[in-house]
Design a protein around this motif. Structure first.
Motif, PDB file in Angstrom:
ATOM      1  N   HIS A 137       4.035  24.371  22.753  1.00 38.78           N
ATOM      2  CA  HIS A 137       4.531  23.493  21.685  1.00 38.78           C
ATOM      3  C   HIS A 137       3.493  23.346  20.573  1.00 38.78           C
ATOM      4  O   HIS A 137       3.827  23.415  19.395  1.00 38.78           O
ATOM      5  CB  HIS A 137       4.892  22.115  22.239  1.00 38.78           C
ATOM      6  CG  HIS A 137       6.078  22.121  23.146  1.00 38.78           C
ATOM      7  ND1 HIS A 137       6.321  21.122  24.051  1.00 38.78           N
ATOM      8  CD2 HIS A 137       7.085  23.009  23.307  1.00 38.78           C
ATOM      9  CE1 HIS A 137       7.424  21.384  24.726  1.00 38.78           C
ATOM     10  NE2 HIS A 137       7.904  22.529  24.286  1.00 38.78           N
ATOM     11  N   TYR A 166       3.792  24.530  16.717  1.00 41.15           N
ATOM     12  CA  TYR A 166       3.570  23.546  15.663  1.00 41.15           C
ATOM     13  C   TYR A 166       2.468  24.021  14.705  1.00 41.15           C
ATOM     14  O   TYR A 166       2.625  23.953  13.486  1.00 41.15           O
ATOM     15  CB  TYR A 166       3.194  22.188  16.275  1.00 41.15           C
ATOM     16  CG  TYR A 166       3.020  21.105  15.263  1.00 41.15           C
ATOM     17  CD1 TYR A 166       4.116  20.437  14.720  1.00 41.15           C
ATOM     18  CD2 TYR A 166       1.752  20.737  14.815  1.00 41.15           C
ATOM     19  CE1 TYR A 166       3.960  19.443  13.782  1.00 41.15           C
ATOM     20  CE2 TYR A 166       1.587  19.741  13.877  1.00 41.15           C
ATOM     21  CZ  TYR A 166       2.684  19.095  13.368  1.00 41.15           C
ATOM     22  OH  TYR A 166       2.524  18.113  12.420  1.00 41.15           O
ATOM     23  N   MET A 210       7.090  17.012  17.973  1.00 45.23           N
ATOM     24  CA  MET A 210       6.767  17.022  19.401  1.00 45.23           C
ATOM     25  C   MET A 210       7.859  16.336  20.216  1.00 45.23           C
ATOM     26  O   MET A 210       8.185  16.764  21.321  1.00 45.23           O
ATOM     27  CB  MET A 210       5.406  16.366  19.669  1.00 45.23           C
ATOM     28  CG  MET A 210       4.249  17.200  19.197  1.00 45.23           C
ATOM     29  SD  MET A 210       4.214  18.822  20.003  1.00 45.23           S
ATOM     30  CE  MET A 210       3.154  19.711  18.907  1.00 45.23           C
ATOM     31  N   PHE A 214      10.556  18.934  20.507  1.00 47.95           N
ATOM     32  CA  PHE A 214      10.147  19.972  21.460  1.00 47.95           C
ATOM     33  C   PHE A 214      10.325  19.507  22.898  1.00 47.95           C
ATOM     34  O   PHE A 214      10.673  20.293  23.773  1.00 47.95           O
ATOM     35  CB  PHE A 214       8.682  20.367  21.260  1.00 47.95           C
ATOM     36  CG  PHE A 214       8.421  21.310  20.117  1.00 47.95           C
ATOM     37  CD1 PHE A 214       9.432  22.069  19.542  1.00 47.95           C
ATOM     38  CD2 PHE A 214       7.141  21.454  19.616  1.00 47.95           C
ATOM     39  CE1 PHE A 214       9.178  22.937  18.508  1.00 47.95           C
ATOM     40  CE2 PHE A 214       6.871  22.326  18.577  1.00 47.95           C
ATOM     41  CZ  PHE A 214       7.889  23.072  18.017  1.00 47.95           C
ATOM     42  N   GLU A 215      10.045  18.244  23.137  1.00 46.11           N
ATOM     43  CA  GLU A 215      10.135  17.702  24.485  1.00 46.11           C
ATOM     44  C   GLU A 215      11.565  17.317  24.867  1.00 46.11           C
ATOM     45  O   GLU A 215      11.807  16.860  25.978  1.00 46.11           O
ATOM     46  CB  GLU A 215       9.199  16.496  24.621  1.00 46.11           C
ATOM     47  CG  GLU A 215       7.737  16.891  24.510  1.00 46.11           C
ATOM     48  CD  GLU A 215       6.799  15.704  24.319  1.00 46.11           C
ATOM     49  OE1 GLU A 215       7.286  14.548  24.265  1.00 46.11           O
ATOM     50  OE2 GLU A 215       5.590  15.938  24.206  1.00 46.11           O
TER      51      GLU A 215
END
Length: 194
Positions: A73, A77, A128, A131-132
């Protein structure tokens, strides 16, 4: 005539690496900065996980395994967001506040610290969170809990480094300089978001 391999510790090796980096930076500035950002961001996350694991082992807590998605991730990023966005932002500062403008360094620093840094940190949290696979509610909770403290820490940690970056580092090296500092900053952020 047989060829000799050059050991990594040979003094010419760092010079060749630097020369290659400079060539790539000149030919492909955004791509080079993006790759560098991706690699160093990923390393920052790995550093955070290693520090957390070490802390847990000292406290006799259960040692966590390395979460491989974290570095992935952070690499994405860094590659997609940090590298290109930082490249354009540092060039924008040069255009908005050329050295002929009175107090140009102060103006650059204030714009970076008061506008760019808060927005960039918010973007970090949003990306983030996505992404999670978390919800908007999770994002709001995370922002409520840790955004303000992370921003204050950003101002404390990054302000002297950004002053140096904006004042003394040539524009083509500013992303690299910031990435080196960010290696440790991302380690902090990864732990602060937990």
């Amino acid at each position: 005539m047989p060829s000799q391999s050059v050991p990594v510790r040979h003094s010419a090796f760092p010079a060749r690496v630097l020369q290659q980096y400079l060539l790539l930076l000149k030919k492909y500035p955004i791509l080079t900065k993006s790759v560098t950002s991706g690699i160093l961001s990923s390393l920052g996350n790995l550093l955070s996980q290693a520090l957390e694991s070490s802390k847990n082992s000292k406290e006799n807590s259960e040692r966590k395994k390395i979460n491989l998605l974290g570095p992935v991730h952070f690499a994405i990023y860094g590659f997609v967001i940090t590298g290109p966005l930082s490249h354009y932002f540092y060039h924008l500062l040069e255009v908005l506040f050329p050295t002929t403008v009175p107090y140009c360094l102060v103006k650059r620093l204030l714009l970076e610290r008061l506008i760019f840094a808060p927005a960039f940190l918010l973007l970090f949290y949003v990306v983030m969170n996505a992404f999670e696979g978390k919800t908007v509610g999770d994002l709001q909770k995370k922002l409520t809990i840790s955004y303000w403290s992370s921003l204050k820490m950003n101002w404390k940690v990054w302000t002297p480094f950004q002053f140096i970056n904006i004042s003394y580092i040539p524009v083509q090296f500013r992303v690299l300089f910031a990435n080196i500092v960010a290696l440790f900053w991302y380690a902090y952020l990864a732990s602060a978001r937990k």
